[in-house]
Design a protein around this motif. Structure first.
Motif, PDB file in Angstrom:
ATOM      1  N   GLY A 280     -28.360  -4.459  40.071  1.00 51.02           N
ATOM      2  CA  GLY A 280     -28.328  -3.248  39.275  1.00 51.02           C
ATOM      3  C   GLY A 280     -28.943  -2.096  40.017  1.00 51.02           C
ATOM      4  N   GLU A 281     -29.159  -1.032  39.264  1.00 53.75           N
ATOM      5  CA  GLU A 281     -29.818   0.146  39.799  1.00 53.75           C
ATOM      6  C   GLU A 281     -31.119   0.319  39.033  1.00 53.75           C
ATOM      7  OE1 GLU A 281     -28.538   4.364  39.034  1.00 53.75           O
ATOM      8  OE2 GLU A 281     -27.871   4.103  41.129  1.00 53.75           O
ATOM      9  N   TYR A 282     -32.218   0.106  39.711  1.00 56.06           N
ATOM     10  CA  TYR A 282     -33.527   0.116  39.079  1.00 56.06           C
ATOM     11  C   TYR A 282     -33.794   1.425  38.327  1.00 56.06           C
ATOM     12  CZ  TYR A 282     -38.603  -0.029  38.579  1.00 56.06           C
ATOM     13  OH  TYR A 282     -39.878   0.011  38.080  1.00 56.06           O
ATOM     14  N   ARG A 283     -33.470   2.539  38.938  1.00 52.28           N
ATOM     15  CA  ARG A 283     -33.776   3.846  38.334  1.00 52.28           C
ATOM     16  C   ARG A 283     -33.032   4.089  37.036  1.00 52.28           C
ATOM     17  NH1 ARG A 283     -34.134   7.569  43.726  1.00 52.28           N
ATOM     18  NH2 ARG A 283     -36.154   6.766  44.389  1.00 52.28           N
ATOM     19  N   SER A 284     -31.776   3.689  36.979  1.00 54.50           N
ATOM     20  CA  SER A 284     -30.990   3.931  35.759  1.00 54.50           C
ATOM     21  C   SER A 284     -31.081   2.771  34.763  1.00 54.50           C
ATOM     22  CB  SER A 284     -29.514   4.155  36.114  1.00 54.50           C
ATOM     23  OG  SER A 284     -28.913   2.945  36.545  1.00 54.50           O
ATOM     24  N   GLY A 285     -31.450   1.595  35.264  1.00 52.51           N
ATOM     25  CA  GLY A 285     -31.527   0.427  34.391  1.00 52.51           C
ATOM     26  C   GLY A 285     -30.189  -0.258  34.174  1.00 52.51           C
ATOM     27  N   GLU A 286     -29.144   0.239  34.841  1.00 46.16           N
ATOM     28  CA  GLU A 286     -27.829  -0.409  34.716  1.00 46.16           C
ATOM     29  C   GLU A 286     -27.808  -1.660  35.570  1.00 46.16           C
ATOM     30  OE1 GLU A 286     -24.413   2.148  35.147  1.00 46.16           O
ATOM     31  OE2 GLU A 286     -25.623   3.882  34.551  1.00 46.16           O
ATOM     32  N   TRP A 287     -27.153  -2.714  35.030  1.00 46.42           N
ATOM     33  CA  TRP A 287     -27.115  -3.983  35.758  1.00 46.42           C
ATOM     34  C   TRP A 287     -25.888  -4.775  35.412  1.00 46.42           C
ATOM     35  CZ3 TRP A 287     -32.220  -6.198  33.347  1.00 46.42           C
ATOM     36  CH2 TRP A 287     -32.068  -6.378  31.981  1.00 46.42           C
ATOM     37  N   GLY A 288     -25.633  -5.837  36.179  1.00 48.80           N
ATOM     38  CA  GLY A 288     -24.470  -6.691  35.936  1.00 48.80           C
ATOM     39  C   GLY A 288     -24.344  -7.746  37.022  1.00 48.80           C
ATOM     40  N   ASN A 289     -23.123  -8.257  37.167  1.00 44.93           N
ATOM     41  CA  ASN A 289     -22.821  -9.307  38.137  1.00 44.93           C
ATOM     42  C   ASN A 289     -23.783 -10.484  38.022  1.00 44.93           C
ATOM     43  OD1 ASN A 289     -21.421  -6.873  39.199  1.00 44.93           O
ATOM     44  ND2 ASN A 289     -20.696  -8.391  40.670  1.00 44.93           N
ATOM     45  N   TRP A 290     -23.958 -10.927  36.788  1.00 44.34           N
ATOM     46  CA  TRP A 290     -24.894 -12.013  36.510  1.00 44.34           C
ATOM     47  C   TRP A 290     -24.344 -13.350  36.954  1.00 44.34           C
ATOM     48  CZ3 TRP A 290     -29.478 -10.299  35.489  1.00 44.34           C
ATOM     49  CH2 TRP A 290     -29.623  -9.047  34.880  1.00 44.34           C
ATOM     50  N   GLY A 291     -25.200 -14.150  37.522  1.00 41.74           N
ATOM     51  CA  GLY A 291     -24.878 -15.535  37.824  1.00 41.74           C
ATOM     52  C   GLY A 291     -25.126 -16.377  36.570  1.00 41.74           C
ATOM     53  N   SER A 292     -25.125 -17.671  36.729  1.00 42.57           N
ATOM     54  CA  SER A 292     -25.361 -18.578  35.614  1.00 42.57           C
ATOM     55  C   SER A 292     -26.850 -18.679  35.287  1.00 42.57           C
ATOM     56  CB  SER A 292     -24.858 -19.977  35.963  1.00 42.57           C
ATOM     57  OG  SER A 292     -23.492 -19.944  36.232  1.00 42.57           O
ATOM     58  N   TRP A 293     -27.134 -18.956  34.009  1.00 40.33           N
ATOM     59  CA  TRP A 293     -28.497 -19.288  33.609  1.00 40.33           C
ATOM     60  C   TRP A 293     -28.839 -20.675  34.127  1.00 40.33           C
ATOM     61  CZ3 TRP A 293     -32.114 -16.310  31.270  1.00 40.33           C
ATOM     62  CH2 TRP A 293     -31.703 -15.166  30.600  1.00 40.33           C
ATOM     63  N   SER A 294     -30.078 -20.873  34.519  1.00 40.37           N
ATOM     64  CA  SER A 294     -30.562 -22.187  34.901  1.00 40.37           C
ATOM     65  C   SER A 294     -32.009 -22.294  34.442  1.00 40.37           C
ATOM     66  CB  SER A 294     -30.445 -22.387  36.415  1.00 40.37           C
ATOM     67  OG  SER A 294     -30.701 -23.723  36.748  1.00 40.37           O
ATOM     68  N   CYS A 295     -32.417 -23.504  34.049  1.00 40.89           N
ATOM     69  CA  CYS A 295     -33.733 -23.668  33.429  1.00 40.89           C
ATOM     70  C   CYS A 295     -34.606 -24.681  34.142  1.00 40.89           C
ATOM     71  CB  CYS A 295     -33.579 -24.092  31.977  1.00 40.89           C
ATOM     72  SG  CYS A 295     -32.625 -22.909  30.986  1.00 40.89           S
ATOM     73  N   GLY A 296     -35.895 -24.464  34.079  1.00 44.14           N
ATOM     74  CA  GLY A 296     -36.907 -25.381  34.584  1.00 44.14           C
ATOM     75  C   GLY A 296     -38.013 -25.497  33.559  1.00 44.14           C
ATOM     76  N   THR A 297     -39.131 -26.102  33.934  1.00 44.56           N
ATOM     77  CA  THR A 297     -40.276 -26.219  33.050  1.00 44.56           C
ATOM     78  C   THR A 297     -41.571 -25.941  33.794  1.00 44.56           C
ATOM     79  OG1 THR A 297     -40.411 -28.600  33.481  1.00 44.56           O
ATOM     80  CG2 THR A 297     -39.238 -27.933  31.503  1.00 44.56           C
ATOM     81  N   ALA A 298     -42.498 -25.328  33.077  1.00 43.95           N
ATOM     82  CA  ALA A 298     -43.813 -25.036  33.647  1.00 43.95           C
ATOM     83  C   ALA A 298     -44.620 -26.308  33.793  1.00 43.95           C
ATOM     84  CB  ALA A 298     -44.544 -24.045  32.756  1.00 43.95           C
TER      85      ALA A 298
END
Length: 135
Positions: free
Chosen positions: A117-135
């Motif tokens: 994304g663009e940090y200054r504008s807050g626009e984002w996209g092109n997301w990959g898949s969610w993946s999970c772990g544990t603390a």
């Protein structure tokens, strides 16, 4: 009767010593990648969660003029695509990752999704898949 009480106390003491010497529960690390927008790059961004110390790291993986960003969802998980917070790496592709150190109870679920994304504008996209772990 005293023999049984002593034996019960002895078994309990041995169990506590065994529990005290057992290792802590190990968490699960996770790494995620954002989709690329530039040919020649395998990924646009990467996010990593290290369960030991609960450290998040965000990497910019491609010189594409975009900033790396990772969404984080910590259990109890948000519904409808929600998340708890985002971590940006606005440093560009200069090799310097951004880290965020947090603290969670052992066994807490942590999910990540990387994008650009663009940090200054807050626009984002092109997301990959969610993946999970544990603390």
């Amino acid at each position: 009767m005293k023999k049984f009480r002593f034996a019960g106390a002895l078994v309990g003491a041995v169990a506590l010593v065994g529990l005290a010497n057992s290792p802590a529960l190990a968490g699960t690390d996770v790494t995620v990648y954002g989709q690329t927008i530039k040919t020649g790059c395998a990924h646009s961004s990467a996010g990593h969660f290290a369960s030991y110390g609960e450290v998040f790291t965000v990497y910019d993986e491609c010189t594409d003029g975009m900033d790396a960003v990772v969404k984080v969802d910590v259990a109890p998980y948000q519904s409808g695509g929600g998340y708890d917070f985002a971590i940006w790496n606005p440093n560009g592709h200069d090799g310097s990752p951004v880290t965020s150190n947090r603290s969670y109870a052992e066994g807490t679920g942590v999910c990540l999704q990387a994008g650009v994304g663009e940090y200054r504008s807050g626009e984002w996209g092109n997301w990959g898949s969610w993946s999970c772990g544990t603390a």
